[in-house]
Design a protein around this motif. Structure first.
Motif, mmCIF file in Angstrom:
data_model
loop_
_atom_site.group_PDB
_atom_site.id
_atom_site.type_symbol
_atom_site.label_atom_id
_atom_site.label_comp_id
_atom_site.label_asym_id
_atom_site.label_seq_id
_atom_site.Cartn_x
_atom_site.Cartn_y
_atom_site.Cartn_z
ATOM 1 N N ASN A 40 27.367 -55.747 -14.824
ATOM 2 C CA ASN A 40 27.258 -54.597 -13.915
ATOM 3 C C ASN A 40 25.836 -54.064 -13.822
ATOM 4 O OD1 ASN A 40 29.911 -54.537 -13.011
ATOM 5 N ND2 ASN A 40 30.571 -53.388 -14.797
ATOM 6 N N ASP A 41 24.849 -54.940 -13.903
ATOM 7 C CA ASP A 41 23.472 -54.575 -13.598
ATOM 8 C C ASP A 41 23.349 -54.567 -12.079
ATOM 9 O OD1 ASP A 41 22.918 -54.618 -16.322
ATOM 10 O OD2 ASP A 41 22.245 -56.702 -16.276
ATOM 11 N N GLY A 42 22.433 -53.763 -11.551
ATOM 12 C CA GLY A 42 22.319 -53.621 -10.106
ATOM 13 C C GLY A 42 21.036 -54.202 -9.540
ATOM 14 N N VAL B 81 17.811 -53.111 -11.572
ATOM 15 C CA VAL B 81 18.067 -52.171 -12.667
ATOM 16 C C VAL B 81 19.001 -52.857 -13.647
ATOM 17 C CG1 VAL B 81 18.957 -49.916 -13.308
ATOM 18 C CG2 VAL B 81 17.874 -50.218 -11.086
ATOM 19 N N GLN B 82 18.485 -53.110 -14.864
ATOM 20 C CA GLN B 82 19.288 -53.740 -15.901
ATOM 21 C C GLN B 82 19.417 -52.801 -17.089
ATOM 22 O OE1 GLN B 82 17.034 -57.469 -16.307
ATOM 23 N NE2 GLN B 82 18.890 -58.506 -15.660
ATOM 24 N N HIS B 83 20.328 -53.109 -17.984
ATOM 25 C CA HIS B 83 20.531 -52.300 -19.177
ATOM 26 C C HIS B 83 19.253 -52.274 -20.024
ATOM 27 C CE1 HIS B 83 24.688 -52.940 -17.983
ATOM 28 N NE2 HIS B 83 24.963 -51.849 -18.675
ATOM 29 N N ASP B 84 19.158 -51.357 -20.941
ATOM 30 C CA ASP B 84 18.006 -51.176 -21.836
ATOM 31 C C ASP B 84 16.755 -50.747 -21.078
ATOM 32 O OD1 ASP B 84 19.599 -51.984 -23.982
ATOM 33 O OD2 ASP B 84 19.092 -54.086 -23.654
ATOM 34 N N ASN B 85 16.921 -49.881 -20.057
ATOM 35 C CA ASN B 85 15.800 -49.351 -19.269
ATOM 36 C C ASN B 85 14.889 -50.450 -18.739
ATOM 37 O OD1 ASN B 85 16.535 -46.702 -19.393
ATOM 38 N ND2 ASN B 85 15.386 -46.298 -21.250
ATOM 39 N N ILE C 124 9.945 -44.300 -13.868
ATOM 40 C CA ILE C 124 11.316 -44.698 -13.575
ATOM 41 C C ILE C 124 12.170 -44.447 -14.815
ATOM 42 C CG2 ILE C 124 12.856 -46.617 -13.040
ATOM 43 C CD1 ILE C 124 10.624 -47.802 -11.367
ATOM 44 N N VAL C 125 13.211 -43.632 -14.647
ATOM 45 C CA VAL C 125 14.082 -43.272 -15.760
ATOM 46 C C VAL C 125 15.520 -43.589 -15.385
ATOM 47 C CG1 VAL C 125 14.894 -41.395 -17.220
ATOM 48 C CG2 VAL C 125 12.529 -41.415 -16.432
ATOM 49 N N ILE C 126 16.149 -44.450 -16.178
ATOM 50 C CA ILE C 126 17.557 -44.770 -15.958
ATOM 51 C C ILE C 126 18.373 -43.741 -16.722
ATOM 52 C CG2 ILE C 126 19.363 -46.483 -16.252
ATOM 53 C CD1 ILE C 126 17.126 -48.611 -16.180
ATOM 54 N N GLU C 127 19.172 -42.970 -15.983
ATOM 55 C CA GLU C 127 19.940 -41.888 -16.592
ATOM 56 C C GLU C 127 21.311 -42.336 -17.066
ATOM 57 O OE1 GLU C 127 19.949 -38.838 -13.628
ATOM 58 O OE2 GLU C 127 17.878 -38.279 -14.050
ATOM 59 N N GLN C 128 22.018 -43.125 -16.252
ATOM 60 C CA GLN C 128 23.372 -43.530 -16.599
ATOM 61 C C GLN C 128 23.706 -44.851 -15.925
ATOM 62 O OE1 GLN C 128 26.351 -41.017 -14.920
ATOM 63 N NE2 GLN C 128 28.030 -41.992 -16.009
ATOM 64 N N MET C 129 24.374 -45.730 -16.665
ATOM 65 C CA MET C 129 24.873 -46.984 -16.112
ATOM 66 C C MET C 129 26.327 -47.143 -16.543
ATOM 67 S SD MET C 129 21.766 -49.698 -16.528
ATOM 68 C CE MET C 129 22.489 -50.865 -15.389
ATOM 69 N N SER C 130 27.198 -47.346 -15.575
ATOM 70 C CA SER C 130 28.610 -47.578 -15.873
ATOM 71 C C SER C 130 29.119 -48.681 -14.952
ATOM 72 C CB SER C 130 29.419 -46.298 -15.680
ATOM 73 O OG SER C 130 29.465 -45.947 -14.319
ATOM 74 N N GLY C 131 30.387 -48.984 -15.069
ATOM 75 C CA GLY C 131 30.986 -50.002 -14.213
ATOM 76 C C GLY C 131 31.166 -49.558 -12.780
ATOM 77 N N ARG C 132 30.984 -48.267 -12.506
ATOM 78 C CA ARG C 132 31.168 -47.722 -11.161
ATOM 79 C C ARG C 132 29.876 -47.306 -10.487
ATOM 80 N NH1 ARG C 132 35.920 -49.000 -9.022
ATOM 81 N NH2 ARG C 132 37.572 -48.719 -10.511
ATOM 82 N N SER C 133 28.864 -46.892 -11.266
ATOM 83 C CA SER C 133 27.623 -46.421 -10.640
ATOM 84 C C SER C 133 26.443 -46.532 -11.597
ATOM 85 C CB SER C 133 27.770 -44.975 -10.176
ATOM 86 O OG SER C 133 27.962 -44.136 -11.296
ATOM 87 N N ILE C 134 25.263 -46.512 -11.008
ATOM 88 C CA ILE C 134 24.005 -46.518 -11.747
ATOM 89 C C ILE C 134 23.192 -45.340 -11.228
ATOM 90 C CG2 ILE C 134 21.890 -47.787 -12.260
ATOM 91 C CD1 ILE C 134 23.493 -50.373 -11.613
ATOM 92 N N HIS C 135 22.794 -44.447 -12.108
ATOM 93 C CA HIS C 135 21.990 -43.277 -11.741
ATOM 94 C C HIS C 135 20.609 -43.447 -12.340
ATOM 95 C CE1 HIS C 135 25.421 -40.690 -10.475
ATOM 96 N NE2 HIS C 135 26.070 -41.543 -11.253
ATOM 97 N N PHE C 136 19.557 -43.295 -11.525
ATOM 98 C CA PHE C 136 18.198 -43.313 -12.045
ATOM 99 C C PHE C 136 17.291 -42.510 -11.139
ATOM 100 C CE2 PHE C 136 18.375 -46.935 -9.221
ATOM 101 C CZ PHE C 136 17.134 -47.001 -8.622
#
Length: 127
Positions: A50-52, A66-70, A102-114
């Motif tokens: 679920n990376d975007g 946008v991938q996990h681990d910022n 660039i700051v990744i705030e939240q990543m889930s299976g439904r949305s990515i907020h940054f």
């Protein structure tokens, strides 16, 4: 002939499973919102984790990952079949050095907020 087609299909499936974090498939229901307004022309691609990946065909054209681990930025090497899928160079794709803001705030299976480099609140909605 049927045996060769079946063998080729098995090989493609094995390669897809092995490279599941590199392969980004287009999410036709995905959308990108910046500061509350939907971005026209943005296509959303997701992978197994679920990376975007955002590809925008409108001006200014860009690709943003946008991938996990910022891990965010424009990929250095990417190959795409337009409107279908994209493949990156590694599981944790090599990206051009993004601006440090660039700051990744939240990543889930439904949305990515940054928050992007222009201080815009960006939301990638998946599925």
């Amino acid at each position: 002939m049927k045996k060769w087609i079946a063998l080729a299909l098995v090989v493609v499936i094995v390669l897809a499973v092995y490279n599941r974090n590199r392969i980004f498939v287009r999410d036709p229901l995905g959308s990108v919102t910046r500061n509350g307004s939907k971005e026209a022309g943005a296509q959303v691609y997701i992978n197994y984790s679920n990376d975007g990946l955002i590809e925008n065909d409108n001006s200014p054209m860009y690709i943003f990952l946008v991938q996990h681990d910022n891990h965010a930025g424009s990929p250095v090497e990417i190959h795409c079949l337009h409107w279908l899928l994209c493949i990156t160079d590694a599981d944790a794709a090599t990206v051009m050095q993004p601006p440090p803001s660039i700051v990744i705030e939240q990543m889930s299976g439904r949305s990515i907020h940054f928050v992007d480099s222009d201080k815009r609140d960006t939301v990638i909605t998946l599925r």
